[in-house]
Design an enzyme around this catalytic site. Structure first.
Site, PDB file in Angstrom:
ATOM      1  N   LYS A 153       5.949 -10.043 -19.118  1.00  0.00           N
ATOM      2  CA  LYS A 153       5.565  -8.679 -19.520  1.00  0.00           C
ATOM      3  C   LYS A 153       4.211  -8.701 -20.205  1.00  0.00           C
ATOM      4  O   LYS A 153       3.334  -7.914 -19.894  1.00  0.00           O
ATOM      5  CB  LYS A 153       6.575  -8.073 -20.501  1.00  0.00           C
ATOM      6  N   ASN A 161       0.304  -0.413   6.298  1.00  0.00           N
ATOM      7  CA  ASN A 161       0.817  -1.212   5.186  1.00  0.00           C
ATOM      8  C   ASN A 161       1.470  -2.444   5.795  1.00  0.00           C
ATOM      9  O   ASN A 161       2.365  -2.303   6.628  1.00  0.00           O
ATOM     10  CB  ASN A 161       1.850  -0.394   4.399  1.00  0.00           C
ATOM     11  N   GLY A 162       1.008  -3.624   5.442  1.00  0.00           N
ATOM     12  CA  GLY A 162       1.598  -4.844   5.994  1.00  0.00           C
ATOM     13  C   GLY A 162       0.495  -5.828   6.363  1.00  0.00           C
ATOM     14  O   GLY A 162      -0.641  -5.697   5.909  1.00  0.00           O
ATOM     15  N   LYS A 179       3.396  -2.416  -7.464  1.00  0.00           N
ATOM     16  CA  LYS A 179       4.799  -2.303  -7.832  1.00  0.00           C
ATOM     17  C   LYS A 179       5.710  -2.957  -6.805  1.00  0.00           C
ATOM     18  O   LYS A 179       6.716  -3.570  -7.129  1.00  0.00           O
ATOM     19  CB  LYS A 179       5.126  -0.816  -7.955  1.00  0.00           C
ATOM     20  N   GLU A 238      10.902 -13.538 -19.406  1.00  0.00           N
ATOM     21  CA  GLU A 238      10.559 -12.148 -19.129  1.00  0.00           C
ATOM     22  C   GLU A 238       9.552 -11.622 -20.159  1.00  0.00           C
ATOM     23  O   GLU A 238       8.625 -10.883 -19.817  1.00  0.00           O
ATOM     24  CB  GLU A 238      11.839 -11.301 -19.103  1.00  0.00           C
ATOM     25  N   CYS A 261       0.844  -1.180   0.000  1.00  0.00           N
ATOM     26  CA  CYS A 261       0.000   0.000   0.000  1.00  0.00           C
ATOM     27  C   CYS A 261       0.884   1.236   0.000  1.00  0.00           C
ATOM     28  O   CYS A 261       2.046   1.182   0.380  1.00  0.00           O
ATOM     29  CB  CYS A 261      -0.869   0.001   1.236  1.00  0.00           C
ATOM     30  N   GLU A 282       1.228  -9.642 -17.815  1.00  0.00           N
ATOM     31  CA  GLU A 282       0.883  -8.736 -16.718  1.00  0.00           C
ATOM     32  C   GLU A 282       0.195  -7.459 -17.182  1.00  0.00           C
ATOM     33  O   GLU A 282      -0.610  -6.902 -16.440  1.00  0.00           O
ATOM     34  CB  GLU A 282       2.087  -8.434 -15.816  1.00  0.00           C
ATOM     35  N   ARG A 342       1.794   1.744  -5.923  1.00  0.00           N
ATOM     36  CA  ARG A 342       1.988   0.755  -4.855  1.00  0.00           C
ATOM     37  C   ARG A 342       0.719  -0.035  -4.564  1.00  0.00           C
ATOM     38  O   ARG A 342       0.767  -1.047  -3.864  1.00  0.00           O
ATOM     39  CB  ARG A 342       2.455   1.456  -3.576  1.00  0.00           C
ATOM     40  N   TRP A 393      -3.859  -1.973  -1.490  1.00  0.00           N
ATOM     41  CA  TRP A 393      -3.804  -3.205  -2.283  1.00  0.00           C
ATOM     42  C   TRP A 393      -4.338  -4.280  -1.341  1.00  0.00           C
ATOM     43  O   TRP A 393      -3.688  -4.620  -0.352  1.00  0.00           O
ATOM     44  CB  TRP A 393      -2.373  -3.505  -2.716  1.00  0.00           C
ATOM     45  N   HIS A 449       7.212 -32.079 -25.679  1.00  0.00           N
ATOM     46  CA  HIS A 449       6.851 -32.960 -24.566  1.00  0.00           C
ATOM     47  C   HIS A 449       5.545 -32.526 -23.905  1.00  0.00           C
ATOM     48  O   HIS A 449       5.391 -32.623 -22.693  1.00  0.00           O
ATOM     49  CB  HIS A 449       8.004 -33.011 -23.564  1.00  0.00           C
TER      50      HIS A 449
HETATM   51  C1  G6P Z   1       6.453  -6.965  -8.345  1.00  0.00           C
HETATM   52  C2  G6P Z   1       6.627  -6.004  -9.500  1.00  0.00           C
HETATM   53  C3  G6P Z   1       7.640  -6.579 -10.492  1.00  0.00           C
HETATM   54  C4  G6P Z   1       8.958  -6.875  -9.787  1.00  0.00           C
HETATM   55  C5  G6P Z   1       8.766  -7.784  -8.568  1.00  0.00           C
HETATM   56  C6  G6P Z   1      10.019  -7.847  -7.723  1.00  0.00           C
HETATM   57  O1  G6P Z   1       5.838  -8.121  -8.787  1.00  0.00           O
HETATM   58  O2  G6P Z   1       5.383  -5.773 -10.148  1.00  0.00           O
HETATM   59  O3  G6P Z   1       7.854  -5.645 -11.526  1.00  0.00           O
HETATM   60  O4  G6P Z   1       9.828  -7.507 -10.678  1.00  0.00           O
HETATM   61  O5  G6P Z   1       7.722  -7.270  -7.737  1.00  0.00           O
HETATM   62  O6  G6P Z   1      10.246  -6.574  -7.188  1.00  0.00           O
HETATM   63  P1  G6P Z   1      11.650  -6.012  -6.734  1.00  0.00           P
HETATM   64  O7  G6P Z   1      11.359  -4.617  -6.267  1.00  0.00           O
HETATM   65  O8  G6P Z   1      12.110  -6.908  -5.623  1.00  0.00           O
HETATM   66  O9  G6P Z   1      12.559  -6.057  -7.901  1.00  0.00           O
END
Ligand code: G6P
Length: 605
Positions: free
Chosen positions: A482, A99-100, A600, A478, A2, A485, A27, A75, A501
């Site tokens: 991308k 937050n937590g 994020k 990756e 959050c 998401e 966030r 969140w 397989h």
């Molecule tokens: C979240 C973000 C990703 C990120 C991951 C790890 O899922 O949406 O973009 O790669 O966390 O975050 P960090 O801050 O540890 O790289």
């Protein structure tokens, strides 16, 4: 996860909170709320489900002057997305944001007989009632008793009804930064909310109580002794956290990659070689280890996959990559000769932090590759290699990924050199090849229109596969992340050789396949796999180097990246994959920067 902000000072608190929440929205964006001290002392809460824009609408007619308040973007963890569950929560004389996760909220509900009182399903409201029942007019004493009762992680900002103009805060694990500025005192979960007012800030120490008044920020340990946390300085400005003419943060951040790479690489090159003297990382760290664990989440973990594919063959030491949330339960083999490389953009991801603590306890040296200065992982790690990407606001990580890779490539090069696996000349050539990726990335960014056109057929389909071998497989992971998401297209990455397989059963003319084939020594094998999916009707987007010889009819679309050395193709490839995802999201009319259900910074387990 959050976003948290608190302000007390001479300016309009409501305005600062709402602007701060917009900065922090990445966030979490399920719901938002503020609590402002009005009319001398009354604390008024305004909250709603939806984004900060909804909250702003609700507040637009509020004329009452207010100079002290707290704000939150949520969140959801405990309890669904409802107005009742949105923060701030009020309980008697206490109004708080959190937050937590309070893990023992169930026991606390029973212990404090809260069943009939609660209006939300949140652990945070339980915490508010517990604090209210412990409060007897002395905020610090109440907070001390309060945290003794809590299990879990938290960052709290608290208003007490009989203390107008004062904000109290405390944290365990969840991040908080604070600053006293000419515009008043401000506290937030993240620097982005602070930089419009100041570049100097403190990281709130864990288990210490912060008291903000309009005139100062004071910090006390739990025994009531005042402490003086270090004042840090941030090296980016407000512009870095603005879109600056780009329609989305993601596109802006894709464009920022070449510059971010220069900032991360160039200060660490001395006499043509990687040099970590200024980072305080001695060569012994690299020389003495007999195995390497790489631990991270999400995109950062994918950067680790690329590093592993290069590292193990080059260094001839065992290198493993673990998802941080799994690492703790894998009972990993760790000893004093283990080097654990932790990768995290935010430096706050809770699973990554927990994994790092576990590795340290077991005797491993830890080296963190982190973007956010002063973050928890950066502070707790034995060694830190900061990436210099500046703030990354879009939820989908782009520039943080490429600078993590750049930092890892520098580590690999230094490690190979000090372990005698690469000569001085070979290391210098490696660095030169690494620098060559910068114009290659610029070239791919310039070709974005071409990629936009190519994405059109993709967005009509519900699924997509990414295939590749070896390093190309690591890039595919990756690419798939991308795409899923931000475009919500189901996407998966497969090692191209593994396709037969099982997964090839899913290939039909309805399924686009993005095939990456940039590694010369396995090029022919990758191309055979492309033929196999093409023969089953797939719409194929093939990505190869410019010089690669591939039959023109093999793929529906063929993208050529510049001819960088095979080890380095990930950089221009990353740009292509990011742009594919970006345009897929855009063409589907989705929220590129704030995709559904995501946040994020993941600060809950
Ligand atoms: C979240 C973000 C990703 C990120 C991951 C790890 O899922 O949406 O973009 O790669 O966390 O975050 P960090 O801050 O540890 O790289």
């Amino acid at each position: 996860m959050c976003g948290i902000i608190g302000y007390t000072g001479p300016l309009s608190a409501r305005k600062i909170l709402l602007e701060g929440l917009s900065q922090l929205e990445y966030r979490g964006y399920d719901s938002a709320g503020i609590a402002c001290v009005e009319d001398g002392a009354a604390v008024r809460v305004t909250k709603t489900t939806g984004k900060v824009a909804e909250l702003k609408k609700l507040c637009q007619n509020d004329r009452e002057e207010t100079h002290c308040g707290i704000g939150h973007t949520r969140w959801a963890t405990h309890g669904g997305v409802t107005r009742e569950n949105a923060h701030p929560h009020q309980a008697g004389r206490v109004t708080l944001i959190h937050n937590g996760i309070i893990e023992n909220y169930h026991q606390l509900t029973k212990e404090y007989h809260l069943e009939g009182k609660l209006v939300s399903q949140t652990d945070s409201e339980v915490a508010a009632w517990v604090l209210d029942s412990l409060y007897d007019g002395d905020p610090k004493a109440a907070i001390r008793r309060f945290v003794e009762k809590l299990e879990g992680s938290y960052g709290f900002c608290i208003l007490f009804a009989d203390r107008p103009g004062e904000i109290y805060a405390i944290r365990r694990v969840s991040p908080l930064v604070a600053a006293y500025t000419r515009a008043g005192s401000i506290i937030a979960s993240d620097l982005t909310a602070l930089i419009p007012y100041t570049k100097k800030y403190m990281v709130v120490p864990e288990d210490q109580i912060v008291k903000l008044t309009p005139y100062q920020v004071r910090v006390f340990d739990l025994d009531g002794r005042e402490t003086q946390p270090e004042i840090l300085e941030v090296n980016w400005d407000t512009d870095a956290a603005m879109k600056n003419g780009f329609p989305h943060f993601m596109l802006k951040e894709i464009h920022e990659q070449p510059e971010a790479l220069k900032n991360t690489i160039l200060p660490r090159i001395s006499k043509g070689m990687p040099d970590f003297s200024d980072d305080g990382i001695p060569d012994e760290v690299f020389k003495q280890c007999s195995q390497v664990h790489i631990v991270a989440c999400g995109t950062a973990m994918h950067a680790g996959m690329v590093a592993r594919a290069l590292m193990e063959p080059l260094l001839r030491v065992p290198v493993s990559v673990s998802i941080a949330s799994e690492f703790r339960y894998e009972d990993p083999l760790i000893d004093e000769k283990t080097l654990t490389i932790i990768i995290s953009q935010s430096g706050e991801t809770i699973d990554t932090l927990a994994a790092m603590r576990l590795a340290k306890e077991a005797g491993s040296k830890t080296l963190a590759v982190v973007n956010v200065k002063g973050s928890t992982i950066a502070r707790e790690s034995d060694f830190v290699l900061y990436t210099h990407a500046g703030p990354e606001i879009a939820v989908a990580s782009t520039k943080a990924y490429s600078v993590q890779l750049a930092a890892l490539y520098l580590i690999i090069c230094r490690m190979a050199y000090v372990r005698g696996k690469m000569s001085g000349e070979e290391s210098a050539a490696f660095v030169k090849d690494l620098l060559d990726v910068i114009p290659a990335m610029e070239a791919m960014i310039r070709r974005k229109e071409e990629i936009r056109q190519m994405v059109r057929p993709l967005v009509e389909k519900p699924d997509a596969f990414f295939i590749g071998r070896n390093l190309d497989y690591a890039f595919s992971l990756e690419g798939a992340l991308k795409l899923k998401e931000i475009s919500y297209i189901h996407a998966d990455a497969y090692a191209a050789g593994e396709l037969k397989h099982g997964t090839i059963a899913l290939i039909s003319d309805e399924v686009p396949v993005i095939a990456i084939a940039t590694q010369e020594r396995i090029f022919a094998k990758s191309i055979s796999n492309v033929r196999e999916v093409k023969a089953r009707g797939a719409y194929v987007i093939l990505i190869t180097k410019e010089s690669a010889q591939a039959d023109e009819n093999l793929a529906d679309v063929h993208i050529h990246i510049p001819d960088v050395h095979d080890r380095f193709t990930v950089f221009p490839i990353a740009v292509v994959l990011q742009l594919i995802a970006y345009y897929a999201s855009l063409l589907k009319g989705l929220d590129v920067d704030q995709p559904r259900n995501l946040a994020k910074s993941v600060t809950v387990e």
